[in-house]
Design a protein around this motif. Sequence first.
Motif, PDB file in Angstrom:
ATOM      1  N   ALA A   1       0.826  -1.210   0.000  1.00  0.00           N
ATOM      2  CA  ALA A   1       0.000   0.000   0.000  1.00  0.00           C
ATOM      3  C   ALA A   1       0.852   1.247   0.000  1.00  0.00           C
ATOM      4  O   ALA A   1       0.589   2.199  -0.720  1.00  0.00           O
ATOM      5  CB  ALA A   1      -0.930  -0.017   1.205  1.00  0.00           C
ATOM      6  N   ALA A   2       1.925   1.284   0.847  1.00  0.00           N
ATOM      7  CA  ALA A   2       2.779   2.470   0.940  1.00  0.00           C
ATOM      8  C   ALA A   2       3.539   2.707  -0.343  1.00  0.00           C
ATOM      9  O   ALA A   2       3.947   3.810  -0.648  1.00  0.00           O
ATOM     10  CB  ALA A   2       3.757   2.340   2.109  1.00  0.00           C
ATOM     11  N   ALA A   3       3.770   1.653  -1.111  1.00  0.00           N
ATOM     12  CA  ALA A   3       4.574   1.770  -2.325  1.00  0.00           C
ATOM     13  C   ALA A   3       3.758   2.137  -3.549  1.00  0.00           C
ATOM     14  O   ALA A   3       4.261   2.137  -4.654  1.00  0.00           O
ATOM     15  CB  ALA A   3       5.307   0.458  -2.572  1.00  0.00           C
ATOM     16  N   VAL A   4       2.485   2.426  -3.381  1.00  0.00           N
ATOM     17  CA  VAL A   4       1.641   2.870  -4.476  1.00  0.00           C
ATOM     18  C   VAL A   4       1.468   1.799  -5.524  1.00  0.00           C
ATOM     19  O   VAL A   4       2.024   1.866  -6.618  1.00  0.00           O
ATOM     20  CB  VAL A   4       2.179   4.146  -5.144  1.00  0.00           C
ATOM     21  N   ILE A   5       0.731   0.767  -5.156  1.00  0.00           N
ATOM     22  CA  ILE A   5       0.538  -0.358  -6.057  1.00  0.00           C
ATOM     23  C   ILE A   5      -0.671  -0.102  -6.962  1.00  0.00           C
ATOM     24  O   ILE A   5      -1.703   0.351  -6.504  1.00  0.00           O
ATOM     25  CB  ILE A   5       0.357  -1.658  -5.256  1.00  0.00           C
ATOM     26  N   MET A   6      -0.493  -0.428  -8.201  1.00  0.00           N
ATOM     27  CA  MET A   6      -1.579  -0.266  -9.147  1.00  0.00           C
ATOM     28  C   MET A   6      -1.571  -1.454 -10.097  1.00  0.00           C
ATOM     29  O   MET A   6      -0.592  -1.662 -10.801  1.00  0.00           O
ATOM     30  CB  MET A   6      -1.380   1.030  -9.939  1.00  0.00           C
TER      31      MET A   6
ATOM     32  N   LEU B   1       9.447  -6.044 -17.225  1.00  0.00           N
ATOM     33  CA  LEU B   1      10.184  -4.782 -17.350  1.00  0.00           C
ATOM     34  C   LEU B   1      10.317  -4.169 -15.965  1.00  0.00           C
ATOM     35  O   LEU B   1       9.383  -4.214 -15.160  1.00  0.00           O
ATOM     36  CB  LEU B   1       9.435  -3.830 -18.286  1.00  0.00           C
ATOM     37  N   ALA B   2      11.487  -3.602 -15.679  1.00  0.00           N
ATOM     38  CA  ALA B   2      11.729  -2.917 -14.408  1.00  0.00           C
ATOM     39  C   ALA B   2      12.522  -1.647 -14.672  1.00  0.00           C
ATOM     40  O   ALA B   2      13.421  -1.633 -15.524  1.00  0.00           O
ATOM     41  CB  ALA B   2      12.484  -3.817 -13.440  1.00  0.00           C
ATOM     42  N   GLN B   3      12.189  -0.577 -13.922  1.00  0.00           N
ATOM     43  CA  GLN B   3      12.862   0.705 -14.157  1.00  0.00           C
ATOM     44  C   GLN B   3      12.825   1.563 -12.894  1.00  0.00           C
ATOM     45  O   GLN B   3      11.854   1.536 -12.133  1.00  0.00           O
ATOM     46  CB  GLN B   3      12.193   1.464 -15.308  1.00  0.00           C
ATOM     47  N   CYS B   4      13.896   2.325 -12.668  1.00  0.00           N
ATOM     48  CA  CYS B   4      13.960   3.327 -11.603  1.00  0.00           C
ATOM     49  C   CYS B   4      14.413   4.651 -12.211  1.00  0.00           C
ATOM     50  O   CYS B   4      15.013   4.682 -13.298  1.00  0.00           O
ATOM     51  CB  CYS B   4      14.971   2.940 -10.514  1.00  0.00           C
ATOM     52  N   VAL B   5      14.167   5.747 -11.493  1.00  0.00           N
ATOM     53  CA  VAL B   5      14.684   7.029 -11.966  1.00  0.00           C
ATOM     54  C   VAL B   5      16.205   7.025 -11.815  1.00  0.00           C
ATOM     55  O   VAL B   5      16.746   6.471 -10.856  1.00  0.00           O
ATOM     56  CB  VAL B   5      14.078   8.212 -11.187  1.00  0.00           C
TER      57      VAL B   5
ATOM     58  N   ARG C   1       0.693  -4.210 -13.667  1.00  0.00           N
ATOM     59  CA  ARG C   1       1.682  -3.149 -13.494  1.00  0.00           C
ATOM     60  C   ARG C   1       1.757  -2.793 -12.009  1.00  0.00           C
ATOM     61  O   ARG C   1       0.759  -2.852 -11.305  1.00  0.00           O
ATOM     62  CB  ARG C   1       1.308  -1.863 -14.242  1.00  0.00           C
ATOM     63  N   VAL C   2       2.931  -2.394 -11.575  1.00  0.00           N
ATOM     64  CA  VAL C   2       3.107  -1.813 -10.248  1.00  0.00           C
ATOM     65  C   VAL C   2       3.851  -0.506 -10.478  1.00  0.00           C
ATOM     66  O   VAL C   2       4.985  -0.505 -10.937  1.00  0.00           O
ATOM     67  CB  VAL C   2       3.930  -2.724  -9.320  1.00  0.00           C
ATOM     68  N   LEU C   3       3.205   0.620 -10.154  1.00  0.00           N
ATOM     69  CA  LEU C   3       3.728   1.914 -10.580  1.00  0.00           C
ATOM     70  C   LEU C   3       3.928   2.856  -9.410  1.00  0.00           C
ATOM     71  O   LEU C   3       3.045   3.015  -8.570  1.00  0.00           O
ATOM     72  CB  LEU C   3       2.766   2.563 -11.591  1.00  0.00           C
TER      73      LEU C   3
ATOM     74  N   CYS D   1       9.969   4.321  -9.166  1.00  0.00           N
ATOM     75  CA  CYS D   1      10.284   3.037  -9.798  1.00  0.00           C
ATOM     76  C   CYS D   1       8.990   2.389 -10.252  1.00  0.00           C
ATOM     77  O   CYS D   1       7.902   2.735  -9.777  1.00  0.00           O
ATOM     78  CB  CYS D   1      11.054   2.118  -8.845  1.00  0.00           C
ATOM     79  N   ASN D   2       9.102   1.453 -11.187  1.00  0.00           N
ATOM     80  CA  ASN D   2       7.927   0.743 -11.672  1.00  0.00           C
ATOM     81  C   ASN D   2       8.347  -0.581 -12.274  1.00  0.00           C
ATOM     82  O   ASN D   2       9.502  -0.765 -12.686  1.00  0.00           O
ATOM     83  CB  ASN D   2       7.174   1.591 -12.713  1.00  0.00           C
ATOM     84  N   LEU D   3       7.421  -1.511 -12.294  1.00  0.00           N
ATOM     85  CA  LEU D   3       7.651  -2.776 -13.005  1.00  0.00           C
ATOM     86  C   LEU D   3       6.352  -3.225 -13.650  1.00  0.00           C
ATOM     87  O   LEU D   3       5.267  -2.774 -13.286  1.00  0.00           O
ATOM     88  CB  LEU D   3       8.239  -3.837 -12.078  1.00  0.00           C
ATOM     89  N   ARG D   4       6.513  -4.124 -14.599  1.00  0.00           N
ATOM     90  CA  ARG D   4       5.367  -4.562 -15.395  1.00  0.00           C
ATOM     91  C   ARG D   4       5.642  -5.957 -15.930  1.00  0.00           C
ATOM     92  O   ARG D   4       6.785  -6.307 -16.223  1.00  0.00           O
ATOM     93  CB  ARG D   4       5.163  -3.578 -16.558  1.00  0.00           C
TER      94      ARG D   4
END
Length: 674
Positions: A10-15, A201-205, A235-237, A241-244
């Motif tokens: 929840a804290a990590a902003v899951i979508m 796919l995984a990515q960070c700023v 997706r988790v956004l 950072c995000n992954l898909r």
Amino acid sequence: MLGCYLALAAAAVIMLLPLAAAQPTPWRESTCASSTYAANSTYQANLGLLAAALPANVSATPAGFATATVGVVPDLISALALCRGDANASTCRACVAAGFPGAQRECPNSKDVTIYQDDCVLRFSDQRFLDFVGANSPVSVTTVDPENLTVSAAWFTAATVALMNATVDHAVTARGNSTKKYFATGEENFDATHYPMIYGLAQCVPEMTAAQCRSCLSGFIAAMPWWLKGMPRGRVLGIWCNLRYSVNPFYTGSAMVKVSAPPAPAPATVPSIATTEGTGRKGRVAGISAGVACFAVMILILTVCTVIRLKRRKANKRDNAFNRMARGKCTIYEFPTLKEATGNFSEKNKLGEGGFGTVYKGNLPDGQEIAVKKLIDSAGQGLDQIRNEVLVLAQLQHKNLVRLQGFCLHQNEMLLVYEYIKNGSLDNFLFDASRRNTLNWDQEYNIILGIAKGIMYLHEDSSVRIIHRDLKANNILLDDAMDPKIADFGLARLQEGGHTQTRTTRVVGTYGYMAPEYAIHGNVSPKIDIFSFGVLALEIVTKRKNCGSDDSDTDTVNLLSDVWTCWTKGTISEMIDQSLEGHSRIQALRCIHIGLLCVQSDPDDRPDIPSIIFMLNRDDMELQPPEQPAFFFGENSNSASPPYQQGVYMYNRSEVIFEDISKNGLTITYPYPR
């Protein structure tokens, strides 16, 4: 353990969002904050400048990432844009450019918007979130992919987690094509019949450290077994950072990582009807044994993977935490250390008690003196979220704020460690008969001005807006030079989960210092701190406690009503120290004038904090006449209310009541000596 993972998720902003193989319109999701800007305002003009420049700046960078700030407080805008690592420059630019009108359509005139699109993430905000990389992501909505899996959910979940772990490892440790930092794609051979491949796919700023990136992505992956729930794509956004993942290809180019799926579970053995009873029994025993063995092997594999992953997460989390601690000069204290320092939180070391918890004096082994606050009502909150909030607060540094040195998480308990201020709280110097004459006027005026500067920092100049909500005399500490330091700043924000609210159902504070709109309706704005400051200013000048604050006698007439009565009669000089002469006397009367302006019933009639500081520093600035302030009377008050009131706010210790009273004419006279 499940609860921990869910809290982290929840804290990590899951979508979780459906990813169709072909979508007729571009996919977009957004989150909006409640604060808005006015049409044709400076904020809107600054947003236009940002929209014109940011798309080109992002597309011109090799990593497809850029940040920007436009304007000055209160119209300062911070922004971030990150394009997907496989997007080319034109796609990147078009995506970011489309984000601004998309934000206007979905979040009209919102000052804080995050737009998630297939090819980019865009956020702009009136908060300085860029100062805290990896923290305070906006909250988003969760939706579910309607398609159900046609294979074992446990097998698919294990395969997807393995793929994403490998992809994250590559994103963190490799630089891709040397220009795309913290970006990786992966694919996994899965089931030839149903889902030949799984893609990830995984990515960070790029501004994150490797430890921060791994911590951000690992937090998402750790929660996957609970949010995956057998969905073939998701997706988790977050903004950092995000992954898909998907069973359909969605990125361009070849996969950077290729892995093999874990073995499929053995099919259930169905005994033949034609077998004899003995053969059937043996077949059933063999089938059960094989099933148990396969299950045991799978559990063993998952356990080993989980242990390895948790150890890696713990190490990276510790590294990330210490990096952030160093930047915020915040220390993690061990509970036994604080327990020993405070004498097991003994009553003799108790410094005070308030709405947020109890404060104890402590002495560390190196001789350093500290103040330890044990927070109440922290058990039901996510401790990771509280820790992140504390790290934000620890980075707020101002001479008129008590410095937060660190914290301790012990089971479900939260302890904050502050610098120890030897002179204690302001109320001792104002209301204790033995110390009432300790302060001279220059010190009192310096205290009023210092409190205003501390509020100015919290409201206007800090990286996050802080509304104190409990400003009072015993939350103002005095250092060796008698300079004021505001204590407990940010605790209201901390207890509310870090979100700036316009209305709350949980009113915290002290009657006598609370603005009426907050005490009655729960309306939260910076003007409630202005009201409290006005009460403080009147208390400092008169050295009288406002009725209803803490343990004051409810039979005593309220200070605000007494000051107003003297003001209208032209006898306000009676409320100040009779030893004051000349400029000091005029300055004291001016502070009463400013205090009355701050305690007006209507928040719009109260000045903002920059205006207050300007009025305090410019003796030649003409002040507007105050209207009748918000009155609070004890129920058993022995003084009648003035006949010209428009309304009276009355309270006892458990409630606040508003009563309408007829309005009569009133002539204001200036009581300043000529």
